[in-house]
Enzyme design. Structure first.
Site, PDB file in Angstrom:
ATOM      1  N   SER A   1      -3.225   0.134  14.362  1.00 39.49           N
ATOM      2  CA  SER A   1      -3.992   1.371  14.492  1.00 39.49           C
ATOM      3  C   SER A   1      -4.271   1.644  15.958  1.00 39.49           C
ATOM      4  O   SER A   1      -4.526   0.719  16.746  1.00 39.49           O
ATOM      5  CB  SER A   1      -5.316   1.255  13.735  1.00 39.49           C
ATOM      6  OG  SER A   1      -6.160   2.349  14.006  1.00 39.49           O
TER       7      SER A   1
ATOM      8  N   TYR B   1     -13.292  -2.810  11.147  1.00 41.66           N
ATOM      9  CA  TYR B   1     -11.973  -2.300  10.746  1.00 41.66           C
ATOM     10  C   TYR B   1     -11.012  -2.319  11.932  1.00 41.66           C
ATOM     11  O   TYR B   1      -9.879  -2.809  11.820  1.00 41.66           O
ATOM     12  CB  TYR B   1     -12.091  -0.877  10.208  1.00 41.66           C
ATOM     13  CG  TYR B   1     -10.748  -0.223   9.980  1.00 41.66           C
ATOM     14  CD1 TYR B   1      -9.970  -0.552   8.874  1.00 41.66           C
ATOM     15  CD2 TYR B   1     -10.227   0.698  10.901  1.00 41.66           C
ATOM     16  CE1 TYR B   1      -8.715   0.021   8.679  1.00 41.66           C
ATOM     17  CE2 TYR B   1      -8.982   1.273  10.718  1.00 41.66           C
ATOM     18  CZ  TYR B   1      -8.234   0.941   9.609  1.00 41.66           C
ATOM     19  OH  TYR B   1      -6.991   1.506   9.421  1.00 41.66           O
TER      20      TYR B   1
ATOM     21  N   GLY C   1      -1.406   7.663   1.338  1.00 42.01           N
ATOM     22  CA  GLY C   1      -1.508   7.759   2.779  1.00 42.01           C
ATOM     23  C   GLY C   1      -0.190   7.528   3.493  1.00 42.01           C
ATOM     24  O   GLY C   1       0.887   7.909   3.030  1.00 42.01           O
ATOM     25  N   ILE C   2      -0.271   6.888   4.652  1.00 42.96           N
ATOM     26  CA  ILE C   2       0.913   6.629   5.453  1.00 42.96           C
ATOM     27  C   ILE C   2       1.914   5.776   4.683  1.00 42.96           C
ATOM     28  O   ILE C   2       3.128   5.993   4.752  1.00 42.96           O
ATOM     29  CB  ILE C   2       0.513   5.964   6.779  1.00 42.96           C
ATOM     30  CG1 ILE C   2      -0.234   6.981   7.666  1.00 42.96           C
ATOM     31  CG2 ILE C   2       1.732   5.415   7.523  1.00 42.96           C
ATOM     32  CD1 ILE C   2      -0.892   6.370   8.879  1.00 42.96           C
ATOM     33  N   GLY C   3       1.427   4.815   3.925  1.00 40.25           N
ATOM     34  CA  GLY C   3       2.315   3.947   3.159  1.00 40.25           C
ATOM     35  C   GLY C   3       3.184   4.715   2.186  1.00 40.25           C
ATOM     36  O   GLY C   3       4.368   4.412   2.013  1.00 40.25           O
TER      37      GLY C   3
ATOM     38  N   ASN D   1       1.362   3.417  -2.216  1.00 38.25           N
ATOM     39  CA  ASN D   1       0.992   4.441  -3.198  1.00 38.25           C
ATOM     40  C   ASN D   1       0.188   5.589  -2.602  1.00 38.25           C
ATOM     41  O   ASN D   1      -0.073   6.582  -3.290  1.00 38.25           O
ATOM     42  CB  ASN D   1       0.182   3.810  -4.333  1.00 38.25           C
ATOM     43  CG  ASN D   1      -1.096   3.164  -3.834  1.00 38.25           C
ATOM     44  OD1 ASN D   1      -1.039   2.070  -3.283  1.00 38.25           O
ATOM     45  ND2 ASN D   1      -2.236   3.809  -4.002  1.00 38.25           N
TER      46      ASN D   1
ATOM     47  N   GLY E   1       0.812  -1.207   0.000  1.00 35.47           N
ATOM     48  CA  GLY E   1       0.000   0.000   0.000  1.00 35.47           C
ATOM     49  C   GLY E   1       0.845   1.255   0.000  1.00 35.47           C
ATOM     50  O   GLY E   1       0.469   2.269   0.602  1.00 35.47           O
TER      51      GLY E   1
END
Length: 328
Positions: A156, A181, A31-33, A29, A27
């Site tokens: 999280s 989630y 946000g945090i990633g 690409n 991931g």
């Protein structure tokens, strides 16, 4: 383990060099990633983004290269919701050793209805947890081939108030999007810690740590055109929140430290310094419910049954013979 007095204080803006290392960020690409990948690229390491969408992956690669001169960054196609595709994704890495994988990718649904992957698993549980569980097993020979490789799982802060129901991991009886989630992120954190315990028993050189980003908001995140654009209005509206939370660039810091800091160890939990919500990364006490060995073992066994992959297979084939299990 905390840095000793002879070790310079950790500086998020002066990262140690890592030439010759290969890091995979799932991931990577957005946000945090994305910021994990950007920051790791600045160390001289080769960084591979594992992404489902090729167009978004290419945009992220272009952005990193524009900000990090000489960045050794590329992308592979990785769809964690499709278990049968993971072997091909690992082969596409085309490396002889992997020095770290950051399990960051995830799906977050805001509202019902409940959805499933093609394998018949609840979408968030199947992607966030089972996909990374299976991927770890398939990557383990590459991780074992590197000296002191690391598995870093991004959990999280929302998981701190959740508890797992081993009899309803797929949220068939109790589906609430935000709760589900949080539970999938909690499952990831259980997995990361249990993985390290099992690797220590096997005498493996691979270590597994868990991190969380604290409170990370898009509105406090610096713009990266084509990847993320922050409007002036959003920035102004979010300014008061900056007293308690931070942007996703800062949310990346605990994961980056867990990958790079020689003083970091497997089995640790890393998060932001101030109230676990913002600030420089630091090691924090493992949350009490994450220390429940019975829950961790039950989740491990269920995940193995659902994926047919053993994440602690250090050499050879991690997959059981036969078709992928479905449902459950």
């Amino acid at each position: 383990m905390s840095p000793t007095s002879s070790t310079p204080p950790w500086d998020v803006h002066r990262l140690p060099r890592a030439e010759g290392s290969v890091f995979l960020v799932t991931g990577g690409n957005a946000g945090i990633g994305y910021f994990i990948a950007e920051q790791l690229s600045a160390t001289g390491a080769t960084v591979v983004l594992g992404c489902r969408d090729p167009a978004r992956a290419e945009a992220a690669v272009t952005s990193i290269r524009s900000r990090v001169p000489g960045a050794q960054v590329r992308a592979i196609r990785l769809d964690l919701a499709d278990l049968a595709s993971l072997s091909a994704a690992v082969e596409s890495l085309e490396v002889s050793a992997l020095h770290a994988v950051v399990h960051n990718a995830g799906v977050a649904l805001d509202a019902p209805p409940r959805r499933e992957t093609g394998d018949g698993h609840e979408l968030m549980f199947g992607t966030n947890h089972l996909g990374h569980f299976a991927l770890t097993g398939l990557l383990m020979p590459l991780l074992s081939a590197a000296p002191a490789a690391r598995v870093v799982t991004v959990g999280s802060f929302a998981a701190k108030s959740e508890r797992l129901d081993l009899d309803d991991l797929q949220s068939r009886r109790d589906y609430q999007a935000k709760r589900t989630y949080g539970r999938t992120k909690l499952a990831q954190m259980y997995f990361g810690l249990e993985l390290d315990r099992r690797l220590r028993t096997l005498g493996s050189s691979v270590e597994s740590a868990v991190v969380h980003p604290g409170g990370a908001l898009d509105a406090l995140t610096p713009s990266r055109p084509t990847v993320h654009v922050r409007s002036l209005g959003a920035r102004l509206c979010a300014a008061p929140a900056a007293l308690l939370v931070q942007g996703k660039h800062a949310g990346a810091w605990p994961a980056v430290r867990a990958v790079l800091d020689p003083a970091a160890r497997g089995g640790e939990l890393w998060g932001p310094r101030l109230f676990s919500l913002r600030g420089a990364p630091r090691q924090e006490a493992v949350w009490s419910h994450l220390a429940d060995a019975a829950v961790a073992a039950g989740l491990w066994d269920a995940s193995w049954d659902l994926t047919a992959v053993d994440p602690t297979c250090l050499r050879g084939q991690a997959m059981r013979a036969g078709p992928w299990p479905t449902g459950g």
